[in-house]
Design a protein around this motif. Structure first.
Motif, PDB file in Angstrom:
ATOM      1  N   PRO A  31       0.825  -1.210   0.000  1.00 24.29           N
ATOM      2  CA  PRO A  31       0.000   0.000   0.000  1.00 24.29           C
ATOM      3  C   PRO A  31       0.859   1.260   0.000  1.00 24.29           C
ATOM      4  CG  PRO A  31      -0.827  -1.586   1.599  1.00 24.29           C
ATOM      5  CD  PRO A  31       0.487  -2.111   1.111  1.00 24.29           C
ATOM      6  N   SER A  32       0.508   2.215  -0.842  1.00 21.56           N
ATOM      7  CA  SER A  32       1.274   3.447  -0.952  1.00 21.56           C
ATOM      8  C   SER A  32       0.996   4.375   0.220  1.00 21.56           C
ATOM      9  CB  SER A  32       0.922   4.157  -2.262  1.00 21.56           C
ATOM     10  OG  SER A  32       1.564   5.417  -2.320  1.00 21.56           O
ATOM     11  N   ARG A  33       2.061   4.959   0.762  1.00 18.32           N
ATOM     12  CA  ARG A  33       1.943   5.925   1.851  1.00 18.32           C
ATOM     13  C   ARG A  33       2.269   7.346   1.401  1.00 18.32           C
ATOM     14  NH1 ARG A  33       1.960   4.521   7.029  1.00 18.32           N
ATOM     15  NH2 ARG A  33       3.371   6.223   7.579  1.00 18.32           N
ATOM     16  N   VAL A  34       2.529   7.539   0.128  1.00 17.52           N
ATOM     17  CA  VAL A  34       2.904   8.864  -0.351  1.00 17.52           C
ATOM     18  C   VAL A  34       1.718   9.809  -0.268  1.00 17.52           C
ATOM     19  CG1 VAL A  34       4.674   7.927  -1.882  1.00 17.52           C
ATOM     20  CG2 VAL A  34       2.355   8.325  -2.757  1.00 17.52           C
ATOM     21  N   PRO A  35       1.959  11.116  -0.149  1.00 19.61           N
ATOM     22  CA  PRO A  35       0.852  12.079  -0.104  1.00 19.61           C
ATOM     23  C   PRO A  35      -0.028  11.978  -1.338  1.00 19.61           C
ATOM     24  CG  PRO A  35       2.917  13.116   0.524  1.00 19.61           C
ATOM     25  CD  PRO A  35       3.271  11.766   0.007  1.00 19.61           C
ATOM     26  N   ARG A  36      -1.303  12.193  -1.132  1.00 23.82           N
ATOM     27  CA  ARG A  36      -2.262  12.104  -2.232  1.00 23.82           C
ATOM     28  C   ARG A  36      -3.258  13.258  -2.126  1.00 23.82           C
ATOM     29  NH1 ARG A  36      -7.040   8.733  -2.928  1.00 23.82           N
ATOM     30  NH2 ARG A  36      -6.624   7.754  -0.915  1.00 23.82           N
ATOM     31  N   THR A  37      -3.502  13.935  -3.236  1.00 20.88           N
ATOM     32  CA  THR A  37      -4.475  15.021  -3.275  1.00 20.88           C
ATOM     33  C   THR A  37      -5.850  14.451  -3.580  1.00 20.88           C
ATOM     34  OG1 THR A  37      -2.809  16.607  -4.012  1.00 20.88           O
ATOM     35  CG2 THR A  37      -5.119  17.199  -4.362  1.00 20.88           C
ATOM     36  N   LEU A  38      -6.836  14.809  -2.765  1.00 16.96           N
ATOM     37  CA  LEU A  38      -8.203  14.351  -2.969  1.00 16.96           C
ATOM     38  C   LEU A  38      -9.031  15.367  -3.745  1.00 16.96           C
ATOM     39  CD1 LEU A  38      -8.965  12.906   0.595  1.00 16.96           C
ATOM     40  CD2 LEU A  38      -8.009  11.719  -1.385  1.00 16.96           C
ATOM     41  N   PHE A  39      -8.885  16.643  -3.395  1.00 22.33           N
ATOM     42  CA  PHE A  39      -9.652  17.708  -4.044  1.00 22.33           C
ATOM     43  C   PHE A  39      -8.775  18.947  -4.216  1.00 22.33           C
ATOM     44  CE2 PHE A  39     -12.746  15.326  -1.439  1.00 22.33           C
ATOM     45  CZ  PHE A  39     -13.616  14.898  -2.435  1.00 22.33           C
ATOM     46  N   THR A  40      -8.927  19.623  -5.341  1.00 18.61           N
ATOM     47  CA  THR A  40      -8.314  20.932  -5.556  1.00 18.61           C
ATOM     48  C   THR A  40      -9.412  21.937  -5.888  1.00 18.61           C
ATOM     49  OG1 THR A  40      -7.863  20.332  -7.858  1.00 18.61           O
ATOM     50  CG2 THR A  40      -6.064  20.059  -6.272  1.00 18.61           C
ATOM     51  N   PHE A  41      -9.085  23.202  -5.698  1.00 16.13           N
ATOM     52  CA  PHE A  41     -10.066  24.279  -5.822  1.00 16.13           C
ATOM     53  C   PHE A  41      -9.532  25.377  -6.740  1.00 16.13           C
ATOM     54  CE2 PHE A  41     -10.857  21.976  -2.009  1.00 16.13           C
ATOM     55  CZ  PHE A  41     -12.208  22.060  -1.733  1.00 16.13           C
ATOM     56  N   ASN A  42      -9.059  24.984  -7.907  1.00 13.79           N
ATOM     57  CA  ASN A  42      -8.369  25.920  -8.797  1.00 13.79           C
ATOM     58  C   ASN A  42      -9.113  26.215 -10.091  1.00 13.79           C
ATOM     59  OD1 ASN A  42      -5.601  23.975  -7.773  1.00 13.79           O
ATOM     60  ND2 ASN A  42      -6.108  25.977  -6.939  1.00 13.79           N
ATOM     61  N   SER A  43     -10.344  25.715 -10.223  1.00 13.27           N
ATOM     62  CA  SER A  43     -11.140  26.001 -11.414  1.00 13.27           C
ATOM     63  C   SER A  43     -12.612  25.967 -11.039  1.00 13.27           C
ATOM     64  CB  SER A  43     -10.861  24.979 -12.521  1.00 13.27           C
ATOM     65  OG  SER A  43     -11.406  23.716 -12.181  1.00 13.27           O
ATOM     66  N   GLN A  44     -13.450  26.561 -11.881  1.00 19.02           N
ATOM     67  CA  GLN A  44     -14.878  26.551 -11.612  1.00 19.02           C
ATOM     68  C   GLN A  44     -15.435  25.137 -11.685  1.00 19.02           C
ATOM     69  OE1 GLN A  44     -16.730  29.276 -10.591  1.00 19.02           O
ATOM     70  NE2 GLN A  44     -18.139  27.611 -10.110  1.00 19.02           N
ATOM     71  N   GLU A  45     -14.886  24.323 -12.577  1.00 28.04           N
ATOM     72  CA  GLU A  45     -15.330  22.935 -12.679  1.00 28.04           C
ATOM     73  C   GLU A  45     -15.091  22.181 -11.373  1.00 28.04           C
ATOM     74  OE1 GLU A  45     -14.566  18.928 -15.414  1.00 28.04           O
ATOM     75  OE2 GLU A  45     -13.427  20.756 -15.794  1.00 28.04           O
ATOM     76  N   GLU A  46     -13.954  22.422 -10.738  1.00 26.54           N
ATOM     77  CA  GLU A  46     -13.654  21.758  -9.461  1.00 26.54           C
ATOM     78  C   GLU A  46     -14.593  22.254  -8.363  1.00 26.54           C
ATOM     79  OE1 GLU A  46      -8.912  20.854 -10.195  1.00 26.54           O
ATOM     80  OE2 GLU A  46      -9.517  22.714  -9.204  1.00 26.54           O
ATOM     81  N   LEU A  47     -14.902  23.548  -8.361  1.00 24.15           N
ATOM     82  CA  LEU A  47     -15.811  24.087  -7.348  1.00 24.15           C
ATOM     83  C   LEU A  47     -17.236  23.588  -7.543  1.00 24.15           C
ATOM     84  CD1 LEU A  47     -13.398  25.854  -6.604  1.00 24.15           C
ATOM     85  CD2 LEU A  47     -14.957  27.800  -6.412  1.00 24.15           C
ATOM     86  N   ASN A  48     -17.594  23.291  -8.791  1.00 29.65           N
ATOM     87  CA  ASN A  48     -18.946  22.783  -9.057  1.00 29.65           C
ATOM     88  C   ASN A  48     -19.187  21.419  -8.429  1.00 29.65           C
ATOM     89  OD1 ASN A  48     -19.502  25.067 -10.559  1.00 29.65           O
ATOM     90  ND2 ASN A  48     -19.156  24.097 -12.531  1.00 29.65           N
TER      91      ASN A  48
END
Length: 255
Positions: free
Chosen positions: A31-48
């Motif tokens: 199992p990987s323990r490296v950091p993982r991004t779940l959500f970003t907030f850098n575009s309107q599509e992501e905020l939607n």
């Protein structure tokens, strides 16, 4: 990206995740323990992909917005702590008001605003996140607004556990008050189980294999905090001890 494209992408992700779990069961992969991004907030599509709510939905008078902060993208000094990227970031803002509409006095308590990711449907069911191999939830945030609101933010997690109304909660403790970005790390073990807004008497381990939603709320009604609030948000992810400085780790305290 169209709604159909997003739906198909989520379906493909479920297939990939299930295939990875099968490999792990066979011992073919660590199992990987490296950091993982779940959500970003850098575009309107992501905020939607996020839903907002506040006490005005049921008779209060607060307001809530989750928007792109285009000015942040132009502010190199403010963005230096997040790599200086020339992209916008999300901003959660509004007015926290403790009053309620006429006729609801004494029957309703005002002072709430929040956001969380929406349900993510796919061909194979709802998409969830497995964070069982990571110790910390990692949030990159920028605190602003009226100082009276600074100590009333909470992070909320809903899992695919046996009781759908359970919400795991932890207060957000900020070290920076100068309007610049900071990384906040919260140990999953420090989240507290709540139900219907109250801390549950029975505290059980969070079901981290299937996280349904993550969000942030401002609970002014609990602390009597009112005023204009503003919280910049760049990303939500997960990480482990070996990838963060010891001084940056969340303190071992609950709510």
């Amino acid at each position: 990206m169209s709604h159909l494209g997003q739906y198909l992408n989520r379906s493909a992700q479920v297939l990939r995740d299930n295939a990875a779990r099968m490999l792990l069961m066979r011992g073919a992969e660590i199992p990987s323990r490296v950091p993982r991004t779940l959500f970003t907030f850098n575009s309107q599509e992501e905020l939607n992909a996020f839903a907002t709510g506040c006490d005005a939905d049921i008779g209060g008078t607060s307001t809530v917005h989750l928007e792109l902060d285009q000015n942040i993208a132009k502010d190199k000094d403010n963005n230096a702590s997040i790599g200086g990227q020339a992209t916008p970031t999300g901003v959660f803002w509004g007015d926290m008001r403790l009053g309620v509409k006429h006729g609801l006095e004494g029957r309703l308590r005002g002072g709430y605003a929040g956001f969380r990711n929406k349900k993510r449907s796919s061909l194979f069911g709802e998409l969830t996140e497995d964070v069982s191999n990571h110790r910390y939830l990692a949030l990159r945030l920028r605190l602003g607004g009226d100082p009276s609101t600074h100590n009333s933010y909470f992070c909320n997690i809903q899992t695919d556990g046996p009781i759908s109304t359970d919400l795991w909660q932890h207060r957000l403790y900020f070290k920076r008050r100068d309007g610049t970005w900071e990384d906040i790390y919260i140990p999953f073990d420090n989240f507290v189980r709540t139900n219907s807004g109250e801390v549950s008497d029975a505290q059980i381990e969070m079901y981290r294999e299937k996280i349904r939603s993550i969000g942030i709320s401002l609970l002014g009604g609990n602390s009597g905090a009112a005023g204009r609030y503003e919280l910049g948000i760049d990303s939500i992810g997960v990480t482990n001890d070996e990838f963060i400085e010891p001084t940056a780790r969340g303190e071992p305290r609950r709510m």
